[in-house]
Design an enzyme around this catalytic site. Structure first.
Site, PDB file in Angstrom:
ATOM      1  N   ASP A 118       1.055  -1.459   0.060  1.00 29.34           N
ATOM      2  CA  ASP A 118      -0.210   0.541   0.319  1.00 29.34           C
ATOM      3  C   ASP A 118       0.851   1.259  -0.130  1.00 29.34           C
ATOM      4  OD1 ASP A 118      -2.368   1.616  -0.430  1.00 29.34           O
ATOM      5  OD2 ASP A 118      -2.229   1.720   2.213  1.00 29.34           O
ATOM      6  N   TYR A 120       1.139   5.574  -0.492  1.00 29.18           N
ATOM      7  CA  TYR A 120       0.329   6.623   0.111  1.00 29.18           C
ATOM      8  C   TYR A 120       0.890   8.289  -1.068  1.00 29.18           C
ATOM      9  CZ  TYR A 120       0.342   9.789   4.924  1.00 29.18           C
ATOM     10  OH  TYR A 120       0.554  10.535   5.445  1.00 29.18           O
ATOM     11  N   HIS A 125      -3.580  14.104   0.894  1.00 26.82           N
ATOM     12  CA  HIS A 125      -4.244  13.431   2.047  1.00 26.82           C
ATOM     13  C   HIS A 125      -2.844  13.007   3.210  1.00 26.82           C
ATOM     14  CE1 HIS A 125      -4.824   9.650   4.421  1.00 26.82           C
ATOM     15  NE2 HIS A 125      -4.210   8.907   4.008  1.00 26.82           N
ATOM     16  N   ARG A 134       0.583  14.587  13.540  1.00 32.81           N
ATOM     17  CA  ARG A 134       2.103  15.513  13.710  1.00 32.81           C
ATOM     18  C   ARG A 134       1.827  16.482  14.106  1.00 32.81           C
ATOM     19  NH1 ARG A 134       3.058  12.057  10.082  1.00 32.81           N
ATOM     20  NH2 ARG A 134       3.308  13.795   8.523  1.00 32.81           N
ATOM     21  N   GLU A 189     -10.452   3.279   4.084  1.00 38.09           N
ATOM     22  CA  GLU A 189      -9.122   4.304   3.115  1.00 38.09           C
ATOM     23  C   GLU A 189      -9.891   4.051   1.607  1.00 38.09           C
ATOM     24  OE1 GLU A 189      -5.508   3.610   4.087  1.00 38.09           O
ATOM     25  OE2 GLU A 189      -5.450   5.330   5.934  1.00 38.09           O
ATOM     26  N   ASP A 223      -9.134   0.098   1.832  1.00 40.21           N
ATOM     27  CA  ASP A 223      -7.953  -0.448   2.958  1.00 40.21           C
ATOM     28  C   ASP A 223      -8.094   0.240   4.352  1.00 40.21           C
ATOM     29  OD1 ASP A 223      -5.771  -0.557   4.093  1.00 40.21           O
ATOM     30  OD2 ASP A 223      -4.783   1.351   3.998  1.00 40.21           O
ATOM     31  N   ARG A 227      -7.821   3.831  13.658  1.00 39.68           N
ATOM     32  CA  ARG A 227      -7.194   4.977  13.938  1.00 39.68           C
ATOM     33  C   ARG A 227      -6.303   4.699  15.433  1.00 39.68           C
ATOM     34  NH1 ARG A 227      -5.193   5.763   8.261  1.00 39.68           N
ATOM     35  NH2 ARG A 227      -7.614   6.316   7.371  1.00 39.68           N
ATOM     36  N   GLN A 230      -4.099   2.557  14.757  1.00 38.75           N
ATOM     37  CA  GLN A 230      -3.057   2.401  14.286  1.00 38.75           C
ATOM     38  C   GLN A 230      -1.480   4.533  14.714  1.00 38.75           C
ATOM     39  OE1 GLN A 230      -3.905   4.421  10.619  1.00 38.75           O
ATOM     40  NE2 GLN A 230      -1.859   5.275   9.430  1.00 38.75           N
ATOM     41  N   TYR A 234       2.363   2.742  14.875  1.00 39.24           N
ATOM     42  CA  TYR A 234       3.244   3.480  13.549  1.00 39.24           C
ATOM     43  C   TYR A 234       4.767   3.983  13.772  1.00 39.24           C
ATOM     44  CZ  TYR A 234       2.500   8.410  12.765  1.00 39.24           C
ATOM     45  OH  TYR A 234       3.113   9.299  13.717  1.00 39.24           O
ATOM     46  N   LYS A 243      -4.125  -1.833  10.560  1.00 40.50           N
ATOM     47  CA  LYS A 243      -4.536  -2.100   8.804  1.00 40.50           C
ATOM     48  C   LYS A 243      -5.007  -4.125   8.112  1.00 40.50           C
ATOM     49  CE  LYS A 243      -3.306   2.387   7.341  1.00 40.50           C
ATOM     50  NZ  LYS A 243      -4.130   3.359   5.711  1.00 40.50           N
ATOM     51  N   THR A 247      -8.432  -5.642   3.795  1.00 37.40           N
ATOM     52  CA  THR A 247      -8.739  -5.052   2.989  1.00 37.40           C
ATOM     53  C   THR A 247      -9.242  -5.248   2.180  1.00 37.40           C
ATOM     54  OG1 THR A 247      -6.709  -4.756   3.664  1.00 37.40           O
ATOM     55  CG2 THR A 247      -6.833  -3.835   1.287  1.00 37.40           C
ATOM     56  N   THR A 334      -4.504   5.696   0.010  1.00 39.12           N
ATOM     57  CA  THR A 334      -5.734   6.924   0.530  1.00 39.12           C
ATOM     58  C   THR A 334      -6.105   8.146  -0.895  1.00 39.12           C
ATOM     59  OG1 THR A 334      -5.972   6.706   2.873  1.00 39.12           O
ATOM     60  CG2 THR A 334      -7.536   8.037   2.135  1.00 39.12           C
ATOM     61  N   GLU A 348     -10.107  12.246   7.857  1.00 39.47           N
ATOM     62  CA  GLU A 348     -10.295  13.816   7.442  1.00 39.47           C
ATOM     63  C   GLU A 348     -11.365  14.358   6.774  1.00 39.47           C
ATOM     64  OE1 GLU A 348      -7.343  13.233   3.380  1.00 39.47           O
ATOM     65  OE2 GLU A 348      -7.817  11.600   4.329  1.00 39.47           O
TER      66      GLU A 348
HETATM   67 MN    MN Z   1      -3.877   3.141   2.523  1.00 39.82          MN
END
Ligand code: MN
Length: 401
Positions: A118, A120, A125, A134, A189, A223, A227, A230, A234, A243, A247, A334, A348
């Site tokens: 996967d 990014y 996104h 962050r 996602e 996906d 959260r 994650q 992560y 994750k 899927t 995503t 989001e």
């Molecule tokens: Mn993903």
């Protein structure tokens, strides 16, 4: 415009301009391969057994695996033959008995998933997640514009559309230390997946220009992401249990040949990328994605503006010599556009859970509740003003077991 003799096919997103491949069962029978035309599925095994299509027996198998490994020349020949069979009137009497209404079949995962990666690759996104996860730091990490960031996911939990999604358990952060329990921030996602057909040897690289020699087609991906799990797990190695529980993929794989009219120029990259990621003709796919939450259309993510293209993703994935296997699946990451109603995740859409979304039934949501259903669909431009349909990838959340 080619005219198809199948009732309802011309003018639909599933006319002969599309012809996606899938696998189906009818009445508890064995799994067979098929191609969708209109609201019917052409029984490919029946067609190959009757010598209407010649593919070395690959279409008599329960999965596309052998066919995927055969490569572009066979893929193109087979597609041309299917178009002939469905458009030339002299074939109608023999082929019509091989068409089965979609309402009479159960669709299955049509290929054995090899490895699952996967990416990014949506700048919007990545920027949104940067702000939410962050705050106060730069939106993008320093590497983001230099390579398509990705991670290896779990191939064994890739499931076909319609499979129930059991709310996962895991650890999440709390002010009193980690807590174990069902995820409270279950999310989606909306992504686009690429299915690898032709494998490579260990040590071989796939340059950006060889994308179409290896990739068979395109499918929709959800996906699913927890959260809270994650966010705690992560760093520093990336997503893991947040994750890997499931899927979902669309039951239909749209072959690349159907997408000739869907390519559009991809965004200019600044700064310039390293040589192995450079493309003479940078192209993205103009897919219009729609996300529905319990029947309410909540977002329309545009795929055309993705910063990293599928050809760059494949080049990067293999540049260290990692080999490809037939059935490898890699997803875009995503897909989010610039507007709030174009984002591909509820993280989001609700801005980290701080801005609830109102659904058409009057209820409010931030993340998924048990019993919620999410359906992702997409279309792309086809030849002569036609539309290419991607089917849908849907799933309903069931309570933690
Ligand atoms: Mn993903």
């Amino acid at each position: 415009m080619t005219t198809c003799w199948v009732p309802g096919a011309d003018g639909s997103p599933y006319g002969v301009q599309t012809l996606p491949y899938g696998a189906f069962r009818r009445g508890g029978g064995e799994q067979r391969l098929g191609v969708r035309v209109g609201d019917l599925v052409l029984d490919l095994r029946g067609a190959e057994e009757a010598d209407e299509i010649l593919a070395g027996g690959a279409l008599c198998a329960p999965t596309l695996d052998a066919f995927l490994a055969m490569g572009r020349a066979q893929w193109t020949t087979t597609r041309r033959r299917i178009v002939e069979l469905l458009t030339e009137p002299e074939h109608q009497a023999r082929i019509a008995p091989l068409l089965i209404p979609l309402s009479e079949v159960d669709l299955a995962l049509p290929f054995t998933v090899g490895d699952y990666v996967d990416f990014y690759s949506s700048e919007q996104h990545a920027s949104n997640v940067g702000q939410i996860f962050r705050p106060g730091q730069p939106l993008l990490t320093p590497n983001w514009r230099h390579l398509p960031i990705g991670y290896h996911g779990r191939a064994g939990t890739v499931v076909v559309s319609g499979t129930p999604i059991v709310r996962p358990y895991g650890q999440r952060r709390s002010s009193d230390g980690p807590v174990f329990g069902p995820s409270r921030r279950l999310d989606i996602e909306a992504e686009v997946g690429f299915v690898v057909g032709v494998p490579t040897e260990l040590g071989e690289r796939v340059p950006t220009g060889r994308f179409a020699d290896h990739v068979f087609g395109v499918t929709l991906v959800n996906d699913w992401s927890a959260r809270d799990i994650q966010a705690w797990e992560y760093q520093p190695l990336g997503p893991f249990l947040g994750k890997s529980f499931a899927t979902s993929v669309s039951p239909w794989i749209v072959p690349l040949e159907a997408l000739d009219h869907a390519w559009v120029p991809a965004p200019v990259q600044d700064p310039p990328v390293l040589d192995y990621l450079r493309e003479d003709d940078r192209r993205g796919l103009d897919l219009a994605i729609v996300v529905e939450w319990n029947g309410t259309r909540v977002s329309e993510p545009p795929f055309a503006g993705m910063y990293w293209t599928p050809a760059q993703q494949l080049a990067h994935l293999t540049v260290n010599g990692a080999s490809l296997r037939t059935g490898d699946l890699y997803a875009s990451g995503t897909v989010s556009g610039v507007r709030r109603d174009q984002v591909g995740s509820f993280l989001e859409l609700s801005w980290g859970g701080t801005e609830p979304i109102k659904l058409d039934d009057g209820s409010e949501r931030t993340f998924l509740e048990d019993g919620d259903t999410v359906t992702i669909t997409a279309t792309a431009p086809g030849p002569d003003g036609s539309t290419i349909g991607f089917g849908d990838v849907t799933g309903t959340v069931t309570p933690a077991a």
